[in-house]
Design an enzyme around this catalytic site. Structure first.
Site, mmCIF file in Angstrom:
data_model
loop_
_atom_site.group_PDB
_atom_site.id
_atom_site.type_symbol
_atom_site.label_atom_id
_atom_site.label_comp_id
_atom_site.label_asym_id
_atom_site.label_seq_id
_atom_site.Cartn_x
_atom_site.Cartn_y
_atom_site.Cartn_z
ATOM 1 N N ASP A 103 0.855 -1.186 0.000
ATOM 2 C CA ASP A 103 0.000 0.000 0.000
ATOM 3 C C ASP A 103 0.894 1.240 0.000
ATOM 4 O OD1 ASP A 103 -3.237 0.351 0.813
ATOM 5 O OD2 ASP A 103 -1.988 2.138 1.069
ATOM 6 N N THR A 146 -13.711 -3.395 -8.559
ATOM 7 C CA THR A 146 -14.882 -3.366 -9.421
ATOM 8 C C THR A 146 -14.572 -2.489 -10.633
ATOM 9 O OG1 THR A 146 -16.268 -3.621 -7.464
ATOM 10 C CG2 THR A 146 -17.337 -2.746 -9.449
ATOM 11 N N LEU A 186 -35.310 -6.626 1.240
ATOM 12 C CA LEU A 186 -36.679 -6.132 1.047
ATOM 13 C C LEU A 186 -37.035 -5.085 2.091
ATOM 14 C CD1 LEU A 186 -38.714 -9.387 0.213
ATOM 15 C CD2 LEU A 186 -37.911 -7.622 -1.360
ATOM 16 N N GLY A 244 -27.196 3.689 0.310
ATOM 17 C CA GLY A 244 -26.021 4.552 0.218
ATOM 18 C C GLY A 244 -24.798 3.674 0.239
ATOM 19 N N CYS A 300 -20.264 1.875 -2.509
ATOM 20 C CA CYS A 300 -20.300 1.101 -3.756
ATOM 21 C C CYS A 300 -21.602 1.163 -4.545
ATOM 22 C CB CYS A 300 -19.903 -0.335 -3.470
ATOM 23 S SG CYS A 300 -18.138 -0.436 -3.094
HETATM 24 N N1 NAI Z 1 -15.562 -1.645 0.328
HETATM 25 C C1 NAI Z 1 -16.313 -2.688 -0.044
HETATM 26 O O1 NAI Z 1 -17.160 -3.150 0.726
HETATM 27 C C2 NAI Z 1 -16.116 -3.317 -1.387
HETATM 28 C C3 NAI Z 1 -15.339 -2.721 -2.378
HETATM 29 N N2 NAI Z 1 -15.207 -3.305 -3.607
HETATM 30 C C4 NAI Z 1 -14.366 -2.701 -4.637
HETATM 31 O O2 NAI Z 1 -12.995 -2.974 -4.289
HETATM 32 C C5 NAI Z 1 -12.158 -1.879 -4.684
HETATM 33 C C6 NAI Z 1 -11.374 -1.379 -3.471
HETATM 34 O O3 NAI Z 1 -12.292 -0.854 -2.552
HETATM 35 P P1 NAI Z 1 -11.920 -0.609 -1.010
HETATM 36 O O4 NAI Z 1 -11.147 -1.755 -0.486
HETATM 37 O O5 NAI Z 1 -13.206 -0.237 -0.360
HETATM 38 O O6 NAI Z 1 -10.960 0.657 -1.133
HETATM 39 P P2 NAI Z 1 -10.279 1.494 0.045
HETATM 40 O O7 NAI Z 1 -10.371 2.909 -0.328
HETATM 41 O O8 NAI Z 1 -10.797 1.029 1.365
HETATM 42 O O9 NAI Z 1 -8.731 1.029 -0.011
HETATM 43 C C7 NAI Z 1 -7.890 1.248 -1.088
HETATM 44 C C8 NAI Z 1 -6.431 1.209 -0.629
HETATM 45 O O10 NAI Z 1 -5.604 1.359 -1.797
HETATM 46 C C9 NAI Z 1 -4.458 2.133 -1.438
HETATM 47 N N3 NAI Z 1 -3.833 2.666 -2.646
HETATM 48 C C10 NAI Z 1 -4.232 3.716 -3.406
HETATM 49 N N4 NAI Z 1 -3.389 3.877 -4.458
HETATM 50 C C11 NAI Z 1 -2.446 2.901 -4.360
HETATM 51 C C12 NAI Z 1 -1.337 2.522 -5.154
HETATM 52 N N5 NAI Z 1 -1.011 3.168 -6.270
HETATM 53 N N6 NAI Z 1 -0.593 1.474 -4.758
HETATM 54 C C13 NAI Z 1 -0.901 0.787 -3.617
HETATM 55 N N7 NAI Z 1 -1.944 1.100 -2.831
HETATM 56 C C14 NAI Z 1 -2.718 2.137 -3.200
HETATM 57 C C15 NAI Z 1 -5.017 3.177 -0.488
HETATM 58 O O11 NAI Z 1 -3.987 3.733 0.322
HETATM 59 C C16 NAI Z 1 -6.035 2.336 0.322
HETATM 60 O O12 NAI Z 1 -5.435 1.784 1.489
HETATM 61 C C17 NAI Z 1 -13.081 -0.853 -5.337
HETATM 62 O O13 NAI Z 1 -13.125 -1.090 -6.723
HETATM 63 C C18 NAI Z 1 -14.456 -1.189 -4.730
HETATM 64 O O14 NAI Z 1 -15.516 -0.804 -5.573
HETATM 65 C C19 NAI Z 1 -15.794 -4.507 -3.900
HETATM 66 C C20 NAI Z 1 -16.555 -5.154 -2.954
HETATM 67 C C21 NAI Z 1 -16.773 -4.618 -1.622
HETATM 68 O O1 UGA Z 2 -19.566 -3.629 -3.898
HETATM 69 C C1 UGA Z 2 -19.618 -3.402 -2.704
HETATM 70 O O2 UGA Z 2 -18.915 -2.603 -2.105
HETATM 71 C C2 UGA Z 2 -20.622 -4.108 -1.832
HETATM 72 O O3 UGA Z 2 -21.846 -3.318 -1.845
HETATM 73 C C3 UGA Z 2 -22.891 -3.822 -1.006
HETATM 74 O O4 UGA Z 2 -22.449 -3.881 0.347
HETATM 75 P P1 UGA Z 2 -22.474 -2.593 1.328
HETATM 76 O O5 UGA Z 2 -22.391 -1.337 0.539
HETATM 77 O O6 UGA Z 2 -21.437 -2.868 2.356
HETATM 78 O O7 UGA Z 2 -23.850 -2.559 2.088
HETATM 79 P P2 UGA Z 2 -25.269 -3.302 2.012
HETATM 80 O O8 UGA Z 2 -25.452 -4.072 3.249
HETATM 81 O O9 UGA Z 2 -25.479 -3.992 0.729
HETATM 82 O O10 UGA Z 2 -26.235 -2.028 2.067
HETATM 83 C C4 UGA Z 2 -26.196 -1.023 1.066
HETATM 84 C C5 UGA Z 2 -27.270 0.009 1.311
HETATM 85 O O11 UGA Z 2 -28.560 -0.533 1.029
HETATM 86 C C6 UGA Z 2 -29.442 -0.251 2.100
HETATM 87 N N1 UGA Z 2 -30.420 -1.365 2.197
HETATM 88 C C7 UGA Z 2 -29.991 -2.660 2.165
HETATM 89 C C8 UGA Z 2 -30.904 -3.681 2.242
HETATM 90 C C9 UGA Z 2 -32.270 -3.405 2.341
HETATM 91 O O12 UGA Z 2 -33.153 -4.302 2.409
HETATM 92 N N2 UGA Z 2 -32.662 -2.109 2.361
HETATM 93 C C10 UGA Z 2 -31.763 -1.079 2.299
HETATM 94 O O13 UGA Z 2 -32.164 0.109 2.303
HETATM 95 C C11 UGA Z 2 -28.546 -0.135 3.336
HETATM 96 O O14 UGA Z 2 -29.153 0.627 4.346
HETATM 97 C C12 UGA Z 2 -27.327 0.534 2.745
HETATM 98 O O15 UGA Z 2 -27.502 1.940 2.713
HETATM 99 C C13 UGA Z 2 -23.226 -5.248 -1.461
HETATM 100 O O16 UGA Z 2 -24.212 -5.803 -0.577
HETATM 101 C C14 UGA Z 2 -21.986 -6.148 -1.453
HETATM 102 O O17 UGA Z 2 -22.318 -7.442 -1.962
HETATM 103 C C15 UGA Z 2 -20.909 -5.512 -2.336
HETATM 104 O O18 UGA Z 2 -19.730 -6.288 -2.336
#
Ligand code: NAI
Ligand code: UGA
Length: 467
Positions: free
Chosen positions: A66, A157, A293, A300, A303
């Protein structure tokens, strides 16, 4: 059945040589133990750290790379740089042993597979911004010059085509490399949710491998084999573009499901029907499913808004207007104002104190990205209200994320409610379900619940957003 077999370079081969094609195949694993892999993960945020800790826990040797020195130091101290239940425990166990973190990309040379878990934010117009991915891919290319068949896996993503058309050229440019020689690529989308990241990763509904080379599937098999073995999770083998799209389709479907249930819920409210009773019943139909549901204030997070915007922008780029996704966003954007109009029916809030309960985008996290609480507070401010907000963990993160949003912070729900001429609920924190006599201290006990969490009781005027 897949039984990865270790090779001299630490990679693995699948005993089953299924044909590579665009048709998805669901594969269940067999009872064989693959050798550990040397895995590097670039980006140590929600996804990268969870992936690192869980893969180390499965027995792999893992290095997190990182750019943020604090993040690296925290992981090496055995602590999580983000708040996720169970993650500190895993890191405490693995850090310094099977897991280490560094800012030095050179560490990648010692590994066989590299996951890119980097942010893919939105541009102003909603389209995906791949600049962080490209910069990191270029840095990666600089250290892959002495490799042979290193696998680079896009975990972030990304819009269909991004791996082939942006990530691969950036890696090649970084080190004068050629795909198919020094490195190969794959796409492995992540479906974990914030707040349950470790549980979601260790007990997935599915694991998706997007690749177009058998060797790439084999390496991914070897990384995931212990998890598949433990959980029996189905593995979907597909193409890279399909894997990229599966992630968007998954998030867009879920966001649209919530918007549809909100649209129906708004109709329910007008007809004095309880949308939650309706949802409980329709959820019994397997074709609908009981999860996602919960109607109310809408979706919000970091993602859903970003990903739905990105896939809509990508659709428009190729001349297609994604009408259902557009409508899903429209319904979502309108819910905060619908909530406030219910409050307007009972109180003129101008010049009055109004309590907002909950600031995070969902319970269990201090993340406020895309939180519905922001338009709620802004709407109250536009009406001239003095907003007093309470959240168990997210006050500071909201101040940092949106310093322009004006509110007074309370230390408890009781403090926020005291003397308030109305209260709105923006996040379904469990503790709000237990609120009772605290409402007696309100100047006007009007409660508009956006999350179906506060219990209706005598002595308060209660409005549910869709019930
Ligand atoms: N947060 C979630 O719940 C989920 C996120 N995703 C996807 O995964 C991807 C990553 O998301 P997060 O983990 O939430 O991001 P994040 O913002 O939490 O972490 C990203 C990390 O990358 C580091 N970084 C930035 N530029 C860099 C570089 N050039 N070299 C090395 N490290 C670097 C940052 O310092 C940070 O620690 C996104 O595409 C997101 O859409 C997919 C599923 C769930
Ligand atoms: O790509 C991502 O980052 C992730 O986005 C969501 O996960 P997350 O954003 O952590 O949260 P969720 O639990 O899905 O909730 C998302 C939003 O939907 C709302 N929500 C969820 C469920 C529901 O029945 N109603 C509702 O209003 C929640 O309040 C929240 O604001 C997806 O559920 C994950 O599968 C995915 O990996």
């Amino acid at each position: 059945m897949l039984c990865p077999v270790g090779t001299a370079d630490g990679r693995s081969q699948a005993a089953d040589a299924s044909a590579v094609g665009s048709t998805n195949r669901i594969i269940k694993s067999g009872p064989c133990q693959p050798p550990p892999m040397n895995v590097s993960i670039v980006g140590s945020g929600y996804v990268g750290t969870t992936l690192a800790a869980c893969l180390a826990d499965l027995g792999h040797e893992v290095v997190n790379v990182d750019v943020d020195e604090d993040v690296v130091a925290t992981i090496n101290d055995g602590e999580a740089p983000i708040h996720e239940p169970g993650l500190d425990e895993l890191l405490e166990e693995c850090a310094g042993d099977r897991l280490r973190a560094t800012t030095d990309y050179d560490a990648i040379r010692e590994t066989d597979v590299t996951f890119l878990a980097l942010p893919t934010p939105s541009r102003e117009d909603g389209s995906i911004d791949l600049s962080i991915m490209e910069a990191a891919a270029e840095s990666l290319g600089e250290v892959l010059d002495d490799k042979d068949g290193h696998l680079v896996v896009v975990k972030s993503t990304v819009i269909p085509g991004s791996t082939d058309e942006s990530v691969v050229p950036a890696i090649e440019a970084g080190g004068d490399l050629t795909r198919g020689e020094e490195f190969e690529v794959a796409m492995n989308p992540e479906f974990l949710r914030m707040g349950t990241a470790v549980d979601d990763f260790t007990d997935p509904d599915k694991i998706v491998f997007g690749a177009d080379e058998e060797s790439a599937y084999d390496a991914l098999d070897a990384v995931y084999e212990p998890l598949v073995e433990q959980t029996g999770a189905p593995v979907v083998r597909t193409g890279i573009r399909e894997a990229e799209m599966i992630k968007y389709a998954n998030n867009a479907f879920l966001a649209s499901k919530v918007s549809l249930v909100n649209d129906l819920g708004n109709v329910c409210k007008e007809y004095d029907v309880d949308a939650y009773e309706v949802a409980d019943a329709i959820g019994l139909d397997d074709r609908i499913g009981e999860r996602f549901l919960r109607s109310g204030l809408g979706w919000g997070g970091s993602c859903f808004p970003k990903d739905v915007d990105a896939i809509r922008a990508a659709a428009r780029d190729v001349g297609y207007e994604p009408a259902v996704l557009d409508a899903a966003v429209e319904v979502n954007d309108a819910q905060p104002e619908r909530l406030l109009s219910l409050l307007d029916d009972h109180v003129d809030v101008a010049g009055k104190r109004v309590a907002v309960l909950g600031l995070s985008f969902k319970p269990g996290t201090d993340d406020v990205r895309g939180t519905r609480a922001i338009p709620v507070i802004e709407g109250l401010r536009e009406r001239g209200a003095d907003v007093v907000a309470y959240d168990p963990v997210a006050v500071e993160s909201l101040r940092e994320y949106a310093p322009e949003v004006e509110f007074e912070a309370a230390d408890s729900a009781a403090e926020a409610l005291e003397g308030a001429h109305g209260a709105v609920v923006a996040t379904d924190w469990d503790e709000f379900a237990a609120l009772d006599h605290e409402f007696d201290a309100m100047a006007e006990p009007v409660v508009v619940d956006g999350r179906h969490i506060v219990e209706r009781r005598d002595g308060i005027t209660y409005e549910g957003l869709t019930w």
